[in-house]
Design a protein around this motif. Structure first.
Motif, PDB file in Angstrom:
ATOM      1  N   ILE A 103     -47.812  38.856  14.242  1.00 32.64           N
ATOM      2  CA  ILE A 103     -47.241  39.847  13.328  1.00 32.64           C
ATOM      3  C   ILE A 103     -46.566  40.973  14.099  1.00 32.64           C
ATOM      4  O   ILE A 103     -47.215  41.717  14.832  1.00 32.64           O
ATOM      5  CB  ILE A 103     -48.341  40.429  12.417  1.00 32.64           C
ATOM      6  N   ASP A 104     -45.266  41.066  13.934  1.00 26.70           N
ATOM      7  CA  ASP A 104     -44.489  42.158  14.506  1.00 26.70           C
ATOM      8  C   ASP A 104     -44.769  43.409  13.677  1.00 26.70           C
ATOM      9  O   ASP A 104     -44.379  43.489  12.512  1.00 26.70           O
ATOM     10  CB  ASP A 104     -43.005  41.791  14.472  1.00 26.70           C
ATOM     11  N   LEU A 105     -45.463  44.372  14.257  1.00 25.33           N
ATOM     12  CA  LEU A 105     -45.830  45.591  13.537  1.00 25.33           C
ATOM     13  C   LEU A 105     -44.772  46.673  13.644  1.00 25.33           C
ATOM     14  O   LEU A 105     -44.923  47.748  13.066  1.00 25.33           O
ATOM     15  CB  LEU A 105     -47.164  46.134  14.067  1.00 25.33           C
ATOM     16  N   GLY A 106     -43.700  46.405  14.395  1.00 27.79           N
ATOM     17  CA  GLY A 106     -42.675  47.410  14.581  1.00 27.79           C
ATOM     18  C   GLY A 106     -43.125  48.509  15.524  1.00 27.79           C
ATOM     19  O   GLY A 106     -44.111  48.355  16.253  1.00 27.79           O
ATOM     20  N   GLU A 107     -42.414  49.621  15.512  1.00 31.74           N
ATOM     21  CA  GLU A 107     -42.768  50.751  16.374  1.00 31.74           C
ATOM     22  C   GLU A 107     -43.866  51.574  15.710  1.00 31.74           C
ATOM     23  O   GLU A 107     -43.677  52.118  14.627  1.00 31.74           O
ATOM     24  CB  GLU A 107     -41.539  51.614  16.642  1.00 31.74           C
ATOM     25  N   GLN A 108     -45.002  51.657  16.386  1.00 30.17           N
ATOM     26  CA  GLN A 108     -46.167  52.358  15.853  1.00 30.17           C
ATOM     27  C   GLN A 108     -46.485  53.578  16.704  1.00 30.17           C
ATOM     28  O   GLN A 108     -46.267  53.582  17.920  1.00 30.17           O
ATOM     29  CB  GLN A 108     -47.378  51.422  15.841  1.00 30.17           C
ATOM     30  N   LEU A 162     -47.339  38.966   2.239  1.00 25.42           N
ATOM     31  CA  LEU A 162     -48.253  39.199   3.354  1.00 25.42           C
ATOM     32  C   LEU A 162     -49.569  39.785   2.843  1.00 25.42           C
ATOM     33  O   LEU A 162     -49.596  40.456   1.811  1.00 25.42           O
ATOM     34  CB  LEU A 162     -47.623  40.173   4.354  1.00 25.42           C
ATOM     35  N   PRO A 163     -50.662  39.551   3.575  1.00 26.02           N
ATOM     36  CA  PRO A 163     -51.934  40.182   3.194  1.00 26.02           C
ATOM     37  C   PRO A 163     -51.781  41.697   3.138  1.00 26.02           C
ATOM     38  O   PRO A 163     -50.990  42.283   3.880  1.00 26.02           O
ATOM     39  CB  PRO A 163     -52.885  39.754   4.315  1.00 26.02           C
ATOM     40  N   GLU A 164     -52.535  42.324   2.268  1.00 29.09           N
ATOM     41  CA  GLU A 164     -52.405  43.770   2.058  1.00 29.09           C
ATOM     42  C   GLU A 164     -52.646  44.558   3.340  1.00 29.09           C
ATOM     43  O   GLU A 164     -51.952  45.539   3.615  1.00 29.09           O
ATOM     44  CB  GLU A 164     -53.372  44.223   0.969  1.00 29.09           C
ATOM     45  N   TRP A 165     -53.631  44.122   4.155  1.00 29.42           N
ATOM     46  CA  TRP A 165     -53.941  44.869   5.378  1.00 29.42           C
ATOM     47  C   TRP A 165     -52.793  44.803   6.373  1.00 29.42           C
ATOM     48  O   TRP A 165     -52.564  45.741   7.146  1.00 29.42           O
ATOM     49  CB  TRP A 165     -55.239  44.368   6.009  1.00 29.42           C
ATOM     50  N   VAL A 166     -52.017  43.692   6.325  1.00 32.27           N
ATOM     51  CA  VAL A 166     -50.841  43.573   7.197  1.00 32.27           C
ATOM     52  C   VAL A 166     -49.745  44.512   6.694  1.00 32.27           C
ATOM     53  O   VAL A 166     -49.098  45.217   7.477  1.00 32.27           O
ATOM     54  CB  VAL A 166     -50.328  42.123   7.233  1.00 32.27           C
ATOM     55  N   GLN A 167     -49.534  44.532   5.390  1.00 35.40           N
ATOM     56  CA  GLN A 167     -48.517  45.412   4.817  1.00 35.40           C
ATOM     57  C   GLN A 167     -48.782  46.875   5.168  1.00 35.40           C
ATOM     58  O   GLN A 167     -47.848  47.626   5.507  1.00 35.40           O
ATOM     59  CB  GLN A 167     -48.477  45.250   3.299  1.00 35.40           C
ATOM     60  N   GLU A 168     -50.037  47.282   5.085  1.00 32.89           N
ATOM     61  CA  GLU A 168     -50.374  48.680   5.351  1.00 32.89           C
ATOM     62  C   GLU A 168     -50.049  49.068   6.789  1.00 32.89           C
ATOM     63  O   GLU A 168     -49.604  50.188   7.058  1.00 32.89           O
ATOM     64  CB  GLU A 168     -51.855  48.932   5.043  1.00 32.89           C
ATOM     65  N   LYS A 169     -50.269  48.146   7.725  1.00 25.13           N
ATOM     66  CA  LYS A 169     -49.936  48.432   9.126  1.00 25.13           C
ATOM     67  C   LYS A 169     -48.426  48.546   9.305  1.00 25.13           C
ATOM     68  O   LYS A 169     -47.921  49.455   9.978  1.00 25.13           O
ATOM     69  CB  LYS A 169     -50.496  47.334  10.033  1.00 25.13           C
ATOM     70  N   ILE A 170     -47.699  47.616   8.715  1.00 25.60           N
ATOM     71  CA  ILE A 170     -46.243  47.602   8.858  1.00 25.60           C
ATOM     72  C   ILE A 170     -45.618  48.849   8.238  1.00 25.60           C
ATOM     73  O   ILE A 170     -44.623  49.383   8.743  1.00 25.60           O
ATOM     74  CB  ILE A 170     -45.660  46.322   8.229  1.00 25.60           C
ATOM     75  N   LYS A 171     -46.202  49.348   7.153  1.00 23.73           N
ATOM     76  CA  LYS A 171     -45.657  50.531   6.477  1.00 23.73           C
ATOM     77  C   LYS A 171     -45.686  51.775   7.355  1.00 23.73           C
ATOM     78  O   LYS A 171     -44.974  52.747   7.098  1.00 23.73           O
ATOM     79  CB  LYS A 171     -46.430  50.794   5.184  1.00 23.73           C
ATOM     80  N   LYS A 172     -46.501  51.758   8.409  1.00 23.21           N
ATOM     81  CA  LYS A 172     -46.590  52.898   9.316  1.00 23.21           C
ATOM     82  C   LYS A 172     -45.518  52.863  10.403  1.00 23.21           C
ATOM     83  O   LYS A 172     -45.414  53.797  11.198  1.00 23.21           O
ATOM     84  CB  LYS A 172     -47.977  52.938   9.972  1.00 23.21           C
ATOM     85  N   SER A 173     -44.736  51.799  10.462  1.00 25.32           N
ATOM     86  CA  SER A 173     -43.728  51.648  11.519  1.00 25.32           C
ATOM     87  C   SER A 173     -42.490  52.487  11.229  1.00 25.32           C
ATOM     88  O   SER A 173     -42.187  52.822  10.075  1.00 25.32           O
ATOM     89  CB  SER A 173     -43.325  50.179  11.653  1.00 25.32           C
ATOM     90  N   THR A 174     -41.752  52.798  12.291  1.00 29.13           N
ATOM     91  CA  THR A 174     -40.508  53.546  12.122  1.00 29.13           C
ATOM     92  C   THR A 174     -39.486  52.710  11.363  1.00 29.13           C
ATOM     93  O   THR A 174     -38.697  53.241  10.577  1.00 29.13           O
ATOM     94  CB  THR A 174     -39.925  53.949  13.487  1.00 29.13           C
ATOM     95  N   GLN A 175     -39.484  51.388  11.580  1.00 26.59           N
ATOM     96  CA  GLN A 175     -38.521  50.519  10.898  1.00 26.59           C
ATOM     97  C   GLN A 175     -38.723  50.545   9.387  1.00 26.59           C
ATOM     98  O   GLN A 175     -37.752  50.632   8.627  1.00 26.59           O
ATOM     99  CB  GLN A 175     -38.641  49.071  11.404  1.00 26.59           C
ATOM    100  N   PHE A 176     -39.980  50.487   8.963  1.00 26.78           N
ATOM    101  CA  PHE A 176     -40.250  50.515   7.521  1.00 26.78           C
ATOM    102  C   PHE A 176     -39.819  51.842   6.930  1.00 26.78           C
ATOM    103  O   PHE A 176     -39.228  51.894   5.848  1.00 26.78           O
ATOM    104  CB  PHE A 176     -41.741  50.279   7.254  1.00 26.78           C
ATOM    105  N   GLN A 177     -40.104  52.935   7.630  1.00 23.94           N
ATOM    106  CA  GLN A 177     -39.750  54.255   7.125  1.00 23.94           C
ATOM    107  C   GLN A 177     -38.236  54.408   6.972  1.00 23.94           C
ATOM    108  O   GLN A 177     -37.754  55.025   6.018  1.00 23.94           O
ATOM    109  CB  GLN A 177     -40.298  55.338   8.063  1.00 23.94           C
ATOM    110  N   LYS A 178     -37.484  53.809   7.905  1.00 25.16           N
ATOM    111  CA  LYS A 178     -36.022  53.898   7.821  1.00 25.16           C
ATOM    112  C   LYS A 178     -35.489  53.042   6.681  1.00 25.16           C
ATOM    113  O   LYS A 178     -34.555  53.432   5.976  1.00 25.16           O
ATOM    114  CB  LYS A 178     -35.399  53.468   9.148  1.00 25.16           C
ATOM    115  N   LEU A 179     -36.085  51.857   6.510  1.00 27.90           N
ATOM    116  CA  LEU A 179     -35.629  50.948   5.462  1.00 27.90           C
ATOM    117  C   LEU A 179     -35.962  51.478   4.070  1.00 27.90           C
ATOM    118  O   LEU A 179     -35.270  51.176   3.101  1.00 27.90           O
ATOM    119  CB  LEU A 179     -36.260  49.564   5.642  1.00 27.90           C
ATOM    120  N   HIS A 180     -37.040  52.245   3.995  1.00 23.31           N
ATOM    121  CA  HIS A 180     -37.503  52.719   2.703  1.00 23.31           C
ATOM    122  C   HIS A 180     -37.516  54.241   2.633  1.00 23.31           C
ATOM    123  O   HIS A 180     -38.394  54.842   2.012  1.00 23.31           O
ATOM    124  CB  HIS A 180     -38.901  52.165   2.403  1.00 23.31           C
ATOM    125  N   ALA A 181     -36.540  54.847   3.284  1.00 23.42           N
ATOM    126  CA  ALA A 181     -36.430  56.304   3.244  1.00 23.42           C
ATOM    127  C   ALA A 181     -36.100  56.752   1.826  1.00 23.42           C
ATOM    128  O   ALA A 181     -35.312  56.108   1.123  1.00 23.42           O
ATOM    129  CB  ALA A 181     -35.342  56.772   4.209  1.00 23.42           C
TER     130      ALA A 181
END
Length: 203
Positions: free
Chosen positions: A28-33, A164-183
């Motif tokens: 799982i690529d978690l992005g930049e954390q 994706l499993p919920e626990w995976v989603q929660e980790k990914i949501k903390k990444s800079t990539q997710f924040q940019k995509l969902h600004a």
């Protein structure tokens, strides 16, 4: 008596320390954390999480028996000083050069079996993946019915993310990539006397 240590316990009992035959079921690529070292924030780094299923080990979750899994997060780096290169080299039984390792597709670890060395933390409450080595020569690769997960942040797909499993989603949501995509698209109104910018963050 309302002691913190009596309430803040792991939800599941830890795996006993030892060596387990395991199969990788998640890359799982978690992005930049955001990283912390010695309680200090040190900036953002790209992270990847591997998930293994321990063959023959199960655990009861909400009355349902499920395969036991363990995971470990690494910083993605081709440096020999990083933990990832040494771990993958030991797992695959290959000594990589920096260039060779830089070209490695981590998703190809999916489905690969290994002998996983598991240790407990100082308090004995949590099981941690310490190292991995190949299966003994001639030993067949065990099978698993667990769905394989390979998530690549550069190939974002809303439907795949939702699956994706919920626990995976929660980790990914903390990444800079997710924040940019969902600004947020709405303009933020600052309170009276507050201005955008301000002092530079010391991170």
């Amino acid at each position: 008596m309302l002691r913190v240590k009596d309430r803040a316990k792991p939800k599941l009992p830890p795996v006993e320390p030892g060596v387990y035959i395991s199969v990788c079921v998640g890359v799982i690529d978690l992005g930049e954390q955001l990283c912390e070292y010695k309680n200090k924030k040190t900036g953002y780094q790209p992270k990847v999480q591997f998930v293994w299923e321990l063959v023959g080990e199960t655990v009861e979750v909400d009355g349902e028996t499920k395969p036991r899994q363990l995971s470990r997060i690494f910083t993605i780096s081709p440096s020999k000083k990083g933990h990832l290169m040494g771990f993958i080299s030991s797992w695959n039984g290959v000594t990589y050069t920096k260039d060779q390792f830089g070209e490695l597709d981590l998703c190809k670890q999916l489905g690969k079996a290994c002998q996983l060395n598991v240790v407990l933390n100082d308090s004995g409450e949590y099981a941690n993946v310490d190292s991995a080595i190949p299966l003994p020569k001639g030993m067949p690769v065990p099978s698993t019915e667990t769905p394989m997960i390979c998530w690549d942040m550069d190939k974002w797909d809303d439907d795949l993310f939702a699956a994706l499993p919920e626990w995976v989603q929660e980790k990914i949501k903390k990444s800079t990539q997710f924040q940019k995509l969902h600004a947020p698209e709405d303009v933020v109104d600052f309170e009276d006397g507050a201005e955008a910018g301000g002092k530079e963050c010391p991170i």
